[in-house]
Scaffold this motif. Structure first.
Motif, PDB file in Angstrom:
ATOM      1  N   VAL A 231      -8.921  26.757  43.001  1.00 54.11           N
ATOM      2  CA  VAL A 231      -9.629  25.814  43.926  1.00 54.11           C
ATOM      3  C   VAL A 231     -10.592  24.595  43.150  1.00 54.11           C
ATOM      4  O   VAL A 231     -10.420  23.472  43.079  1.00 54.11           O
ATOM      5  CB  VAL A 231     -10.658  26.278  45.048  1.00 54.11           C
ATOM      6  N   VAL A 232     -11.243  25.100  42.075  1.00 50.98           N
ATOM      7  CA  VAL A 232     -11.884  24.352  41.004  1.00 50.98           C
ATOM      8  C   VAL A 232     -10.734  23.355  40.330  1.00 50.98           C
ATOM      9  O   VAL A 232     -10.982  22.295  39.940  1.00 50.98           O
ATOM     10  CB  VAL A 232     -12.701  25.106  39.915  1.00 50.98           C
ATOM     11  N   ILE A 233      -9.924  23.991  39.676  1.00 49.08           N
ATOM     12  CA  ILE A 233      -8.822  23.340  39.023  1.00 49.08           C
ATOM     13  C   ILE A 233      -8.009  22.125  39.945  1.00 49.08           C
ATOM     14  O   ILE A 233      -7.877  21.143  39.507  1.00 49.08           O
ATOM     15  CB  ILE A 233      -7.870  24.232  38.684  1.00 49.08           C
ATOM     16  N   ILE A 234      -7.905  22.445  41.083  1.00 46.88           N
ATOM     17  CA  ILE A 234      -7.211  21.191  42.235  1.00 46.88           C
ATOM     18  C   ILE A 234      -8.385  20.419  42.422  1.00 46.88           C
ATOM     19  O   ILE A 234      -8.071  19.118  42.273  1.00 46.88           O
ATOM     20  CB  ILE A 234      -6.828  22.000  43.382  1.00 46.88           C
ATOM     21  N   ALA A 235      -9.620  20.724  42.330  1.00 42.95           N
ATOM     22  CA  ALA A 235     -10.740  19.602  42.728  1.00 42.95           C
ATOM     23  C   ALA A 235     -10.715  18.803  41.469  1.00 42.95           C
ATOM     24  O   ALA A 235     -10.789  17.627  41.774  1.00 42.95           O
ATOM     25  CB  ALA A 235     -11.764  20.371  42.950  1.00 42.95           C
ATOM     26  N   ILE A 236     -10.618  19.203  40.144  1.00 42.34           N
ATOM     27  CA  ILE A 236     -10.648  18.692  38.904  1.00 42.34           C
ATOM     28  C   ILE A 236      -9.452  17.558  38.908  1.00 42.34           C
ATOM     29  O   ILE A 236      -9.368  16.444  38.418  1.00 42.34           O
ATOM     30  CB  ILE A 236     -10.632  19.654  37.891  1.00 42.34           C
ATOM     31  N   GLY A 237      -8.464  18.278  39.408  1.00 40.69           N
ATOM     32  CA  GLY A 237      -6.798  17.324  39.353  1.00 40.69           C
ATOM     33  C   GLY A 237      -7.312  16.267  40.247  1.00 40.69           C
ATOM     34  O   GLY A 237      -6.892  15.016  39.905  1.00 40.69           O
ATOM     35  N   TRP A 238      -7.673  16.344  41.640  1.00 39.16           N
ATOM     36  CA  TRP A 238      -7.850  15.379  42.455  1.00 39.16           C
ATOM     37  C   TRP A 238      -8.871  14.445  41.907  1.00 39.16           C
ATOM     38  O   TRP A 238      -8.662  13.114  42.090  1.00 39.16           O
ATOM     39  CB  TRP A 238      -8.534  15.776  43.475  1.00 39.16           C
ATOM     40  N   LEU A 239      -9.747  14.736  41.198  1.00 37.84           N
ATOM     41  CA  LEU A 239     -11.011  14.010  40.700  1.00 37.84           C
ATOM     42  C   LEU A 239     -10.430  12.912  39.573  1.00 37.84           C
ATOM     43  O   LEU A 239     -10.612  11.676  39.734  1.00 37.84           O
ATOM     44  CB  LEU A 239     -12.042  14.666  40.005  1.00 37.84           C
ATOM     45  N   PHE A 240      -9.532  13.253  38.936  1.00 35.11           N
ATOM     46  CA  PHE A 240      -8.775  12.491  37.973  1.00 35.11           C
ATOM     47  C   PHE A 240      -7.676  11.760  38.123  1.00 35.11           C
ATOM     48  O   PHE A 240      -7.121  10.822  37.511  1.00 35.11           O
ATOM     49  CB  PHE A 240      -8.704  13.249  36.446  1.00 35.11           C
ATOM     50  N   PHE A 241      -7.139  11.983  39.590  1.00 32.25           N
ATOM     51  CA  PHE A 241      -5.858  11.240  40.028  1.00 32.25           C
ATOM     52  C   PHE A 241      -6.349   9.874  39.879  1.00 32.25           C
ATOM     53  O   PHE A 241      -5.457   9.099  39.748  1.00 32.25           O
ATOM     54  CB  PHE A 241      -5.492  11.763  41.170  1.00 32.25           C
ATOM     55  N   TYR A 448       3.591  12.016  27.057  1.00 31.65           N
ATOM     56  CA  TYR A 448       2.475  10.661  26.949  1.00 31.65           C
ATOM     57  C   TYR A 448       1.219  11.179  26.292  1.00 31.65           C
ATOM     58  O   TYR A 448       0.614  10.711  25.470  1.00 31.65           O
ATOM     59  CB  TYR A 448       2.206  10.192  28.422  1.00 31.65           C
ATOM     60  N   THR A 449       0.855  12.483  26.458  1.00 34.22           N
ATOM     61  CA  THR A 449      -0.420  12.977  25.828  1.00 34.22           C
ATOM     62  C   THR A 449      -0.144  13.200  24.340  1.00 34.22           C
ATOM     63  O   THR A 449      -1.192  12.892  23.719  1.00 34.22           O
ATOM     64  CB  THR A 449      -0.755  14.430  26.453  1.00 34.22           C
ATOM     65  N   TRP A 450       0.900  13.758  23.928  1.00 38.21           N
ATOM     66  CA  TRP A 450       1.119  13.807  22.576  1.00 38.21           C
ATOM     67  C   TRP A 450       1.462  12.575  21.820  1.00 38.21           C
ATOM     68  O   TRP A 450       0.999  12.563  20.689  1.00 38.21           O
ATOM     69  CB  TRP A 450       2.122  15.001  22.483  1.00 38.21           C
ATOM     70  N   ALA A 477      -1.505   5.663  27.079  1.00 38.35           N
ATOM     71  CA  ALA A 477      -0.781   6.769  27.094  1.00 38.35           C
ATOM     72  C   ALA A 477      -1.542   7.728  28.062  1.00 38.35           C
ATOM     73  O   ALA A 477      -0.869   8.500  28.785  1.00 38.35           O
ATOM     74  CB  ALA A 477      -0.352   7.306  25.755  1.00 38.35           C
ATOM     75  N   VAL A 478      -2.756   8.093  27.676  1.00 34.36           N
ATOM     76  CA  VAL A 478      -3.391   8.914  28.392  1.00 34.36           C
ATOM     77  C   VAL A 478      -3.398   8.566  30.136  1.00 34.36           C
ATOM     78  O   VAL A 478      -3.576   9.529  31.065  1.00 34.36           O
ATOM     79  CB  VAL A 478      -4.908   9.136  28.132  1.00 34.36           C
ATOM     80  N   GLN A 479      -3.839   7.386  30.337  1.00 30.96           N
ATOM     81  CA  GLN A 479      -3.565   6.905  31.901  1.00 30.96           C
ATOM     82  C   GLN A 479      -2.189   7.148  32.336  1.00 30.96           C
ATOM     83  O   GLN A 479      -2.133   7.924  33.539  1.00 30.96           O
ATOM     84  CB  GLN A 479      -3.877   5.519  31.896  1.00 30.96           C
ATOM     85  N   LYS A 480      -1.201   7.098  31.895  1.00 27.97           N
ATOM     86  CA  LYS A 480       0.252   7.325  32.067  1.00 27.97           C
ATOM     87  C   LYS A 480       0.273   8.805  32.364  1.00 27.97           C
ATOM     88  O   LYS A 480       1.120   9.367  33.387  1.00 27.97           O
ATOM     89  CB  LYS A 480       1.055   6.793  31.332  1.00 27.97           C
ATOM     90  N   ALA A 481      -0.147   9.552  31.543  1.00 28.67           N
ATOM     91  CA  ALA A 481      -0.068  11.154  31.620  1.00 28.67           C
ATOM     92  C   ALA A 481      -0.799  11.468  32.886  1.00 28.67           C
ATOM     93  O   ALA A 481      -0.296  12.194  33.597  1.00 28.67           O
ATOM     94  CB  ALA A 481      -0.654  11.686  30.126  1.00 28.67           C
ATOM     95  N   PRO A 486      -1.613  14.702  37.150  1.00 32.44           N
ATOM     96  CA  PRO A 486      -2.772  14.748  37.463  1.00 32.44           C
ATOM     97  C   PRO A 486      -3.446  16.273  37.696  1.00 32.44           C
ATOM     98  O   PRO A 486      -4.589  16.228  37.566  1.00 32.44           O
ATOM     99  CB  PRO A 486      -3.045  13.983  38.978  1.00 32.44           C
ATOM    100  N   ASP A 487      -2.443  17.289  37.791  1.00 31.48           N
ATOM    101  CA  ASP A 487      -3.023  18.647  37.834  1.00 31.48           C
ATOM    102  C   ASP A 487      -3.486  19.163  36.431  1.00 31.48           C
ATOM    103  O   ASP A 487      -4.002  20.281  36.372  1.00 31.48           O
ATOM    104  CB  ASP A 487      -1.922  19.594  38.506  1.00 31.48           C
ATOM    105  N   TYR A 488      -3.328  18.466  35.433  1.00 31.92           N
ATOM    106  CA  TYR A 488      -3.371  18.983  34.059  1.00 31.92           C
ATOM    107  C   TYR A 488      -3.949  17.888  33.163  1.00 31.92           C
ATOM    108  O   TYR A 488      -3.298  17.348  32.235  1.00 31.92           O
ATOM    109  CB  TYR A 488      -2.302  19.702  33.469  1.00 31.92           C
ATOM    110  N   PRO A 489      -5.368  17.552  33.445  1.00 32.51           N
ATOM    111  CA  PRO A 489      -5.586  16.458  32.579  1.00 32.51           C
ATOM    112  C   PRO A 489      -5.805  16.836  31.206  1.00 32.51           C
ATOM    113  O   PRO A 489      -6.027  17.955  30.648  1.00 32.51           O
ATOM    114  CB  PRO A 489      -7.320  16.110  32.991  1.00 32.51           C
TER     115      PRO A 489
END
Length: 657
Positions: A231-241, A448-450, A477-481, A486-489
């Motif tokens: 649940v926490v990870i999903i919340a983080i993913g939504w935050l950074f979407f 994109y991240t790498w 590149a990070v913005q595109k990643a 969004p689920d794995y910032p």
């Protein structure tokens, strides 16, 4: 007085007798409190194991965890550790710091010596031994610099042989004495269940599939924890979407992160053998092994040695037991990869590092199009065999950011192969490979991240003078990643960007989040160490560097260097000096050595060793004749403040201008 004549470890009276040639009375070290008796029992254990080996070699301590837990709970009294982590920290601290310091550590009572004046830092009184005696004692406590948990009682360094050292209990001697001592402690405990840590979640040895009711209760409990984490990870993913350009700052409690425990199953993934017959395909076999290592590192229930350490054995024919001992792990994974256009064949073996036996193996022959599912299955099969709990978080993490095109994945693996080599000439080749992967699959988030990381490498390796423009490219590149995945910032990359922009508060937040994503990843702890140091949170920075080095037992030189600088920041100058020297010894003419000489200059000067500081400063000038305090102040990554001022003043006092 250059050596001992005999050493006796008396289990009945908790004392060690040191006999010197030509001395009438021996030096007797009494371990006269519960916690000291525990430390004494560690010495006795190591001596006994070395006598079993019939050579004065290292003893791998985690292999004796059950006995050590018994010793701690039976002998330490009120100071017994509640959890295994506390015990390991206590043992490490004692062996490296407290036990060797016979004179000042206030641990021991040395009989028949004149009582000296009260000693504030060490307790009520300090008992003195001669300088030569104290030095000989300190030299007995040896450990492997490449492996935090390999100890030895180095009696061979003071001209004492195996026959001149003994462990006694009444009329019993050596192994018999030790076994009787342990049996008595077990009988005193009355119930071995008292030795089980209620917070241990994964057995070190393989256990039956049918557990007890308490085990089922633990599984239900961890299932609830897994759900909460998801649940926490999903919340983080939504935050950074909704992430755009400004990275939001928020506090993170890193104590919630699950740190690796020495009581968990420990393993190393060795480089897989390339059986294609084409050396140009080396990136693929390395990539398969690296992806397996990454997958196994995601969950909190395994201790997985860092890639930098396990891949150091590539191309080196060594016995499995020797590799496992050097890495400090129970199990090794090795394998081979063969693939052509349509098929891939992966062979995987799990080896018991204690005896070199293959305890599990499997051959996977699949269509190349099934590669991702195959990689997941291999990771799941290994964890299932080791009886490791697989949570929703772990299984989801195995599949993050997969491309839709296998050709894109091959370019991605080739990019990682170049990037992880850490050679300046490969930075451009790595970037090109990631760009090719993106061209084939524009929704491949990890590419994109790498790619962003290769841009940042250009700055950190001083391959560009266009710092601001390159940082901007990395941010894009990070913005595109984030947009496509969004689920794995990519918190680690985001921390690097913030650090290079000198936004240390944000860099620390993202570094903490990165550690939470993969608590077994040494590189993430190292990134946190860097961010904390540049934010002048030096005490925590030391802890993070030490954790990174624990996970990377071959001690990457950049990790070692940063630990030394963090110690300087924390005013632990004497501790930093031998670590700076290690960097210099290992990379004599490198840029790391230059940075280490600067650190030595400051550490010596700030600990009032002015002659040594002057000599270190001369080496700074030898390696960089153009050094100037003006340039140092302008180019230093340290922020303006007390630490930077302290360093500049130390350089000036040591003769640098």
């Amino acid at each position: 007085m250059e050596k001992f004549e005999r050493i006796q470890c008396d289990l009945a009276e908790y004392k060690i007798t040191l006999e010197f040639p030509g001395r009438k009375a021996p030096l007797v070290v009494h371990f006269d409190t519960p916690s000291r008796r525990f430390y004494f029992s560690i010495i006795a254990l190591i001596i006994t194991e070395m006598k079993k080996q019939e050579v004065p070699g290292f003893v791998h301590m985690p292999r004796h965890k059950d006995i050590l837990r018994l010793l701690d709970k039976s002998l330490s009294g009120k100071k017994a550790s509640e959890h295994a982590e506390g015990m390991w920290a206590k043992i490490n601290m004692a062996w490296r710091n407290r036990l060797p310091d016979l004179e000042a550590a206030a641990l021991f009572k040395v009989l028949d010596r004149e009582l000296v004046s009260p000693y504030e830092k060490g307790g009520k009184y300090r008992y003195q031994c001669s300088e030569g005696e104290c030095d000989l004692w300190a030299g007995l406590f040896g450990y492997d610099e490449n492996n935090k948990w390999r100890f030895k009682f180095a009696f061979d360094s003071v001209s004492v042989g195996l026959n001149d050292i003994s462990v006694t209990l009444g009329n019993l001697r050596d192994n018999s004495a030790w076994e009787e001592f342990v049996n008595r402690l077990r009988n005193m405990s009355g119930n071995d269940q008292l030795l089980i840590d209620p917070n241990e979640t994964a057995p070190t040895e393989l256990s039956p599939k049918n557990g007890s009711s308490s085990e089922r209760s633990q599984k239900r409990m961890w299932g609830m924890v897994a759900t909460a984490v998801t649940v926490v990870i999903i919340a983080i993913g939504w935050l950074f979407f909704s992430y755009k350009t400004k990275m939001p700052v928020e506090s993170v409690d890193l104590s919630l992160s699950v740190y690796p425990s020495i009581d968990k199953p420990s393993l190393a993934v060795l480089p897989f053998e390339n059986l294609t017959g084409d050396s140009q395909q080396e990136y693929f076999s390395d990539g398969v092994a690296d992806q397996l290592l990454t997958s196994l590192s995601q969950g909190p229930y395994l201790y997985v040695t860092a890639r930098t350490s396990s891949f150091a054995f590539k191309g080196k024919p060594m016995q499995a037991q020797e590799i496992a001992a050097k890495l400090g792990v129970q199990y090794l994974i090795e394998g081979s990869v063969q693939h052509d256009k349509d098929r891939v064949r992966i062979n995987v073996q799990l080896i018991d590092g204690r005896d070199g036996n293959h305890i599990w193996s499997e051959t996977y022959d699949r269509n190349f199009s099934d590669l991702f599912a195959l990689q997941d299955k291999i990771a799941m099969d290994v964890m299932a065999f080791l009886n490791v709990q697989i949570t929703g978080y772990a299984t989801g993490a195995l599949k993050y950011s997969r491309p839709t095109n296998l050709k894109a994945y091959e370019h991605y693996l080739r990019g990682l192969y170049y990037h992880l080599g850490r050679r300046t000439e490969d930075v451009q080749r790595a970037g090109q490979s990631f760009e090719e992967a993106i061209q084939i699959d524009p929704n491949f988030g990890r590419a994109y991240t790498w790619l962003a990381n290769t841009y940042l490498d250009e700055i950190e390796l001083r391959l560009t003078t266009r710092r601001e423009q390159v940082i901007e490219k990395a941010e894009q590149a990070v913005q595109k990643a984030l947009a496509v995945d969004p689920d794995y910032p990519p918190y680690g990359t985001m921390s690097r960007i913030s650090r290079l922009k000198k936004d240390m508060e944000t860099a620390i937040v993202y570094a903490r989040k990165s550690v939470q994503q993969a608590p077994n990843d040494s590189g993430r702890h190292y990134m946190l160490c860097l961010a904390l140091a540049m934010g002048e949170e030096f005490e925590e920075s030391v802890d993070s560097c030490e954790t990174a080095l624990r996970l990377a037992p071959f001690r990457p030189v950049n990790y070692v260097l940063q630990l030394a600088w963090s110690l300087v920041g924390n005013t632990q100058y004497d501790k930093s000096i031998p670590i700076f020297k290690e960097v210099i010894d290992r990379s004599l003419q490198s840029f790391y050595a230059y940075l280490a000489y600067k650190g030595l200059t400051a550490a010596y000067e700030l600990s009032d060793r002015h002659v040594d500081a002057h000599l270190a400063a001369q080496n700074v000038l030898r390696m960089n004749p153009k050094f100037s305090l003006e340039n140092e102040s302008r180019l230093s990554p340290a922020k303006e403040g007390p630490f930077k001022e302290r360093m500049i003043n130390a350089y000036r006092a040591a003769g640098l201008k």
